[in-house]
Scaffold this motif. Structure first.
Motif, PDB file in Angstrom:
ATOM      1  N   ALA A 145       0.829  -1.199   0.000  1.00 33.34           N
ATOM      2  CA  ALA A 145       0.000   0.000   0.000  1.00 33.34           C
ATOM      3  C   ALA A 145       0.867   1.254   0.000  1.00 33.34           C
ATOM      4  O   ALA A 145       0.565   2.235  -0.690  1.00 33.34           O
ATOM      5  CB  ALA A 145      -0.931  -0.002   1.210  1.00 33.34           C
ATOM      6  N   GLN A 146       1.956   1.225   0.740  1.00 33.38           N
ATOM      7  CA  GLN A 146       2.891   2.358   0.754  1.00 33.38           C
ATOM      8  C   GLN A 146       3.506   2.565  -0.629  1.00 33.38           C
ATOM      9  O   GLN A 146       3.608   3.698  -1.101  1.00 33.38           O
ATOM     10  CB  GLN A 146       3.992   2.105   1.791  1.00 33.38           C
ATOM     11  N   ARG A 147       3.900   1.495  -1.268  1.00 33.16           N
ATOM     12  CA  ARG A 147       4.550   1.608  -2.581  1.00 33.16           C
ATOM     13  C   ARG A 147       3.569   2.004  -3.673  1.00 33.16           C
ATOM     14  O   ARG A 147       3.924   2.729  -4.604  1.00 33.16           O
ATOM     15  CB  ARG A 147       5.222   0.278  -2.940  1.00 33.16           C
ATOM     16  N   PHE A 148       2.331   1.532  -3.560  1.00 32.35           N
ATOM     17  CA  PHE A 148       1.330   1.837  -4.574  1.00 32.35           C
ATOM     18  C   PHE A 148       0.638   3.176  -4.346  1.00 32.35           C
ATOM     19  O   PHE A 148      -0.238   3.565  -5.120  1.00 32.35           O
ATOM     20  CB  PHE A 148       0.268   0.734  -4.633  1.00 32.35           C
ATOM     21  N   ALA A 154      -2.957   1.492   3.692  1.00 35.96           N
ATOM     22  CA  ALA A 154      -1.846   1.308   4.636  1.00 35.96           C
ATOM     23  C   ALA A 154      -2.341   1.470   6.070  1.00 35.96           C
ATOM     24  O   ALA A 154      -1.970   0.696   6.966  1.00 35.96           O
ATOM     25  CB  ALA A 154      -0.732   2.307   4.335  1.00 35.96           C
ATOM     26  N   GLY A 155      -3.199   2.468   6.301  1.00 35.94           N
ATOM     27  CA  GLY A 155      -3.756   2.662   7.632  1.00 35.94           C
ATOM     28  C   GLY A 155      -4.642   1.509   8.068  1.00 35.94           C
ATOM     29  O   GLY A 155      -4.631   1.098   9.229  1.00 35.94           O
ATOM     30  N   LEU A 156      -5.399   0.963   7.119  1.00 32.98           N
ATOM     31  CA  LEU A 156      -6.264  -0.178   7.424  1.00 32.98           C
ATOM     32  C   LEU A 156      -5.430  -1.402   7.793  1.00 32.98           C
ATOM     33  O   LEU A 156      -5.730  -2.103   8.770  1.00 32.98           O
ATOM     34  CB  LEU A 156      -7.152  -0.485   6.213  1.00 32.98           C
ATOM     35  N   ALA A 157      -4.381  -1.680   7.018  1.00 31.05           N
ATOM     36  CA  ALA A 157      -3.505  -2.820   7.312  1.00 31.05           C
ATOM     37  C   ALA A 157      -2.818  -2.645   8.655  1.00 31.05           C
ATOM     38  O   ALA A 157      -2.675  -3.601   9.431  1.00 31.05           O
ATOM     39  CB  ALA A 157      -2.468  -2.977   6.202  1.00 31.05           C
ATOM     40  N   HIS A 158      -2.410  -1.415   8.957  1.00 32.39           N
ATOM     41  CA  HIS A 158      -1.750  -1.143  10.233  1.00 32.39           C
ATOM     42  C   HIS A 158      -2.708  -1.381  11.396  1.00 32.39           C
ATOM     43  O   HIS A 158      -2.315  -1.923  12.443  1.00 32.39           O
ATOM     44  CB  HIS A 158      -1.247   0.301  10.241  1.00 32.39           C
ATOM     45  N   ASP A 185      12.760   5.683   8.205  1.00 27.08           N
ATOM     46  CA  ASP A 185      11.975   6.836   8.648  1.00 27.08           C
ATOM     47  C   ASP A 185      10.518   6.487   8.952  1.00 27.08           C
ATOM     48  O   ASP A 185       9.768   7.348   9.417  1.00 27.08           O
ATOM     49  CB  ASP A 185      12.003   7.931   7.571  1.00 27.08           C
ATOM     50  N   ASP A 186      10.112   5.248   8.697  1.00 31.59           N
ATOM     51  CA  ASP A 186       8.712   4.869   8.891  1.00 31.59           C
ATOM     52  C   ASP A 186       8.460   4.515  10.358  1.00 31.59           C
ATOM     53  O   ASP A 186       8.322   3.351  10.729  1.00 31.59           O
ATOM     54  CB  ASP A 186       8.347   3.696   7.984  1.00 31.59           C
ATOM     55  N   GLU A 187       8.401   5.524  11.203  1.00 34.10           N
ATOM     56  CA  GLU A 187       8.176   5.302  12.632  1.00 34.10           C
ATOM     57  C   GLU A 187       6.761   4.804  12.911  1.00 34.10           C
ATOM     58  O   GLU A 187       6.504   4.211  13.961  1.00 34.10           O
ATOM     59  CB  GLU A 187       8.431   6.591  13.418  1.00 34.10           C
ATOM     60  N   ASN A 188       5.854   5.045  11.976  1.00 37.82           N
ATOM     61  CA  ASN A 188       4.468   4.634  12.170  1.00 37.82           C
ATOM     62  C   ASN A 188       4.351   3.133  12.414  1.00 37.82           C
ATOM     63  O   ASN A 188       3.511   2.682  13.204  1.00 37.82           O
ATOM     64  CB  ASN A 188       3.648   5.027  10.938  1.00 37.82           C
ATOM     65  N   ILE A 189       5.202   2.348  11.770  1.00 33.39           N
ATOM     66  CA  ILE A 189       5.140   0.893  11.944  1.00 33.39           C
ATOM     67  C   ILE A 189       6.330   0.363  12.742  1.00 33.39           C
ATOM     68  O   ILE A 189       6.217  -0.642  13.436  1.00 33.39           O
ATOM     69  CB  ILE A 189       5.055   0.185  10.568  1.00 33.39           C
ATOM     70  N   ARG A 190       7.466   1.048  12.687  1.00 32.61           N
ATOM     71  CA  ARG A 190       8.645   0.560  13.402  1.00 32.61           C
ATOM     72  C   ARG A 190       8.589   0.822  14.910  1.00 32.61           C
ATOM     73  O   ARG A 190       8.962  -0.038  15.716  1.00 32.61           O
ATOM     74  CB  ARG A 190       9.918   1.197  12.821  1.00 32.61           C
ATOM     75  N   PRO A 192       6.049   1.041  17.097  1.00 40.95           N
ATOM     76  CA  PRO A 192       5.266   0.084  17.896  1.00 40.95           C
ATOM     77  C   PRO A 192       5.945  -1.269  18.056  1.00 40.95           C
ATOM     78  O   PRO A 192       5.787  -1.929  19.081  1.00 40.95           O
ATOM     79  CB  PRO A 192       3.959  -0.044  17.103  1.00 40.95           C
ATOM     80  N   VAL A 193       6.720  -1.689  17.043  1.00 35.55           N
ATOM     81  CA  VAL A 193       7.442  -2.960  17.139  1.00 35.55           C
ATOM     82  C   VAL A 193       8.486  -2.884  18.242  1.00 35.55           C
ATOM     83  O   VAL A 193       8.576  -3.771  19.102  1.00 35.55           O
ATOM     84  CB  VAL A 193       8.111  -3.311  15.792  1.00 35.55           C
ATOM     85  N   ALA A 194       9.274  -1.814  18.226  1.00 32.04           N
ATOM     86  CA  ALA A 194      10.297  -1.649  19.271  1.00 32.04           C
ATOM     87  C   ALA A 194       9.654  -1.501  20.642  1.00 32.04           C
ATOM     88  O   ALA A 194      10.142  -2.063  21.641  1.00 32.04           O
ATOM     89  CB  ALA A 194      11.164  -0.427  18.953  1.00 32.04           C
ATOM     90  N   ALA A 195       8.545  -0.772  20.712  1.00 29.73           N
ATOM     91  CA  ALA A 195       7.868  -0.566  21.995  1.00 29.73           C
ATOM     92  C   ALA A 195       7.316  -1.877  22.551  1.00 29.73           C
ATOM     93  O   ALA A 195       7.325  -2.101  23.760  1.00 29.73           O
ATOM     94  CB  ALA A 195       6.733   0.446  21.824  1.00 29.73           C
ATOM     95  N   PHE A 196       6.853  -2.751  21.651  1.00 26.91           N
ATOM     96  CA  PHE A 196       6.332  -4.045  22.087  1.00 26.91           C
ATOM     97  C   PHE A 196       7.398  -4.816  22.851  1.00 26.91           C
ATOM     98  O   PHE A 196       7.154  -5.351  23.939  1.00 26.91           O
ATOM     99  CB  PHE A 196       5.861  -4.847  20.882  1.00 26.91           C
TER     100      PHE A 196
END
Length: 261
Positions: A145-148, A154-158, A185-190, A192-196
């Motif tokens: 979704a990001q590439r297209f 992208a928000g729905l998948a997230h 730079d994509d902190e939106n998905i990265r 939360p992973v680190a925070a988990f």
């Protein structure tokens, strides 16, 4: 003579009707509505995923997929009379691409949201999901979704990622994909992973310590992000404890001594 006067009167009336009244621009222009049938009448585009004998062809209507800037640019290269309309996607996942097309047709993809905080059951996901199958499916849709150029998808998948149940090992598989396939730079998905992982040290020790160690060695940025969050949390705790200690001392100095008299 009377007939001539009648004709002249009719002509004058007609001319008066043709004169501008100043009201012509008051009527709003009704935009032409594009129906789903119009989409289905558009040319078929072949999306070729993979290469050689392992390739898979997915068909989609051009008027629907051009909602994506990526596909709109690709379709602009076809001439009006082109019979073969193919877009090569040799490195993309077939299932994830199919989910993108499903979204373009019906504004959601399987498993669909049922309500705001639940998804329909997906019987193909193993239980327990130690390989992160469900998380990876949504993560692949997110990256496509990001590439297209489809930010709503992208928000729905997230959102579906956050609604997905998994295990410690499944989460590590998901973290590995995120740190491999997404931008730094994509902190939106990265983030939360680190925070988990920064907030679940007990899980690391008992369920996925070796996997976590390998992940840190393979992707040092992941280890650094987790460590940064752990240190930030520790620093905040220290500041709170110092503030509480200072408050206790200050209040102690204000206490009145009990007189023995």
């Amino acid at each position: 003579m009377g007939e001539a006067e009648g004709v002249e009167t009719v002509t004058e009336a007609t001319a008066a009707d043709d004169e501008p009244t100043g009201l012509e621009d008051i009527e709003p222009e009704v935009p032409e509505r594009t129906t789903f049938l119009d989409f289905l009448r558009s040319p078929i585009i072949e999306l070729v995923l993979g290469s050689g004998a392992d390739s898979t062809i997915l068909n989609a209507h051009q008027a629907l997929i051009v909602q994506s800037p990526f596909f709109a640019e690709a379709c602009a290269q076809f001439s009006d009379g082109a019979v073969a309309r193919r877009i090569e996607l040799p490195n993309d996942d077939v299932a994830a691409c199919a989910s993108v097309l499903e979204y373009l047709y019906k504004s959601d993809y399987f498993p669909s949201l049922s309500g705001n905080q639940t998804m329909e059951h997906d019987p193909t996901v193993p239980s327990p999901d130690n390989d992160g199958v469900a998380l990876l499916r949504h993560a692949r849709v997110y990256t496509l979704a990001q590439r297209f150029g489809l930010p709503v998808l992208a928000g729905l998948a997230h959102k579906k990622i956050h609604l997905t149940q998994s295990t410690a090992k499944g989460e590590i598989a998901y973290a590995r994909f995120v740190y491999k396939e997404t931008s730094v730079d994509d902190e939106n998905i990265r983030k939360p992973v680190a925070a988990f992982w920064a907030t679940r040290s007990h899980v690391l020790r008992h369920e996925a310590e070796q996997e976590f160690k390998r992940m840190c060695l393979e992707y040092p940025q992941f280890g650094f992000d987790v460590l940064s969050l752990v240190l930030d949390a520790q620093e905040k705790r220290s500041h709170r404890q110092e503030a509480q200690s200072s408050a206790g001392q200050a209040s102690g100095r204000k206490r009145q001594r009990v007189s023995g008299i």
